[in-house]
Design an enzyme around this catalytic site. Structure first.
Site, short mmCIF file in Angstrom:
data_model
loop_
_atom_site.label_atom_id
_atom_site.label_comp_id
_atom_site.label_asym_id
_atom_site.label_seq_id
_atom_site.Cartn_x
_atom_site.Cartn_y
_atom_site.Cartn_z
N ASP A 170 0.84 -1.20 0.00
CA ASP A 170 0.00 0.00 0.00
C ASP A 170 0.88 1.25 0.00
O ASP A 170 0.65 2.21 -0.75
CB ASP A 170 -0.91 -0.02 1.25
CG ASP A 170 -2.07 0.96 1.17
OD1 ASP A 170 -2.48 1.33 0.05
OD2 ASP A 170 -2.57 1.34 2.23
N HIS A 253 -4.36 2.64 -7.11
CA HIS A 253 -5.56 2.35 -6.32
C HIS A 253 -6.79 2.13 -7.19
O HIS A 253 -7.67 1.35 -6.83
CB HIS A 253 -5.81 3.45 -5.27
CG HIS A 253 -5.08 3.21 -3.99
ND1 HIS A 253 -3.75 3.49 -3.83
CD2 HIS A 253 -5.49 2.66 -2.81
CE1 HIS A 253 -3.37 3.14 -2.61
NE2 HIS A 253 -4.41 2.63 -1.97
ZN LIG Z 1 -4.41 2.12 0.05
#
Ligand SMILES: [Zn+2]
Length: 360
Positions: A170, A253
């Site tokens: 992430d 994303h």
């Molecule tokens: Zn994220």
């Protein structure tokens, strides 16, 4: 206009949970501590032992597992009944999002204490609500970030390594997505254009992962909160959190969101899909080969997926990736932060080429 937003205070270190009353006292005297059964069992003793200040009252309440309006209302009722003046969330994403929402509706300050470093959500002014059956309900955009983010690395180092690695996936996207938004002068989540400061945090996030990511993974395997581990927890939580919220998201994303339409990808963590999305974004941008290679090698060294097969997609690939590409380019998706129009065809090609590169 340029805007940077952040929590008021970020505290990280071994046994940080033992400092809860010391820092929480500045916000109020009656703290309602929210945790699910698993986290409660793991942390309640530590919190009670470490926080013996008689001026601070701690009340523990069990979080039932879903961040829904009804759970938020239930806890808000308890907070009012007990006269709580600070909400404390201890645990993973849903517990923390519930604590943020309870504090928001109750107009109370909030302390966020993540027990895993699997995403960059803890520092953000965002809460995701679900229905009681666990279906996505709404994004709650909060008017302010948490008052305190308290990160106990002694707890996080004992969590499964796959969660830390997913957090690195992430965090890996942050710089590359920031670069797109910064270059295109786009408005970030925080409501303004990215500052140089947020861009510097995103860059440091990437550099920290490349420098310390592998050693942090080994540290997690060995349950040793080494300096490399501390650096990566900070990158996953603070640098990535401030970076994404104050610079913006782009293709990585959006491609992650695209993959969620496939049932094959449901067993994967957020950061695992985002990592592959990052590689696909770099292919889409036609980035320098050395840069793409560096990201792929990093992912492979940690065991983050770099191929469709590793994402669980082995049959009917073309049809499925067309679906993913269409969802990636849906209206309102962050891929539209690109300075030019990105079509599903371009995303489809980038995903297939990223898969080829990942196999090599
Ligand atoms: Zn994220």
């Amino acid at each position: 206009m340029k805007i940077l937003i952040s929590p008021s205070k970020y505290i990280q270190g071994k046994n940080a949970l033992g400092e809860l009353s010391r820092y929480g006292k500045a916000l109020g005297r009656n703290l309602l501590v929210l945790a699910d059964d698993f986290v409660m069992k793991m942390t309640r003793g530590l919190i009670e032992e470490g926080n013996t200040d008689a001026a601070v009252t701690l009340t523990f309440e069990r979080f039932t597992g879903e961040c829904s309006r009804s759970e938020v209302d239930r806890i808000l009722g308890i907070a009012r009944e007990k006269g709580a003046d600070v909400i404390v969330g201890v645990g993973g994403g849903k517990t923390l999002d519930t604590a943020k929402a309870v504090a928001h509706f109750g107009k109370l300050p909030v302390v966020i204490a993540p027990t895993i470093a699997s995403t960059d959500a803890p520092t953000s002014a965002l809460s995701v609500l679900y229905t009681d059956d666990g279906v996505f309900d709404e994004y709650l955009l909060l008017p302010r970030n948490p008052d305190i983010v308290l990160v106990d690395t002694e707890i996080i180092v004992r969590a499964p390594t796959r969660l830390l690695v997913s957090g690195m996936g992430d965090a890996l996207a942050t710089y590359y997505e920031a670069r797109v938004c910064y270059g295109a002068r786009k408005t970030a989540m925080c409501g303004g254009q990215p500052t140089m400061a947020a861009m510097a945090l995103a860059t440091l996030c990437r550099d920290t992962l490349f420098k310390s990511g592998y050693l942090a993974k080994l540290s997690s395997d060995a349950n040793i909160a080494s300096e490399a581990f501390e650096e990566v927890v900070e990158a996953n939580t603070l640098l990535s959190g401030l970076g994404f919220e104050s610079t913006g998201l782009a293709a990585a994303h959006a491609i992650h969101n695209g993959f969620t339409v496939l049932k094959e990808a449901h067993g994967l963590y957020h950061g695992e899909k985002v990592a592959f999305g990052t590689i696909a974004q770099l292919v889409l941008e036609n980035a320098a080969p050395e840069e793409i290679e560096q990201v792929i090698e990093f992912c492979q060294s940690l065991g983050l997926p770099t191929t469709l097969e590793e994402l669980g997609i082995t049959e009917g690939v073309e049809e499925k990736i067309r679906e993913v590409a269409a969802a990636t380019c849906a209206e309102g998706e962050t891929i539209h932060n690109f300075p030019y129009v990105v079509t599903p065809e371009m995303v489809f090609n980038a995903i297939l080429l990223a898969d080829r590169l990942g196999q090599g």
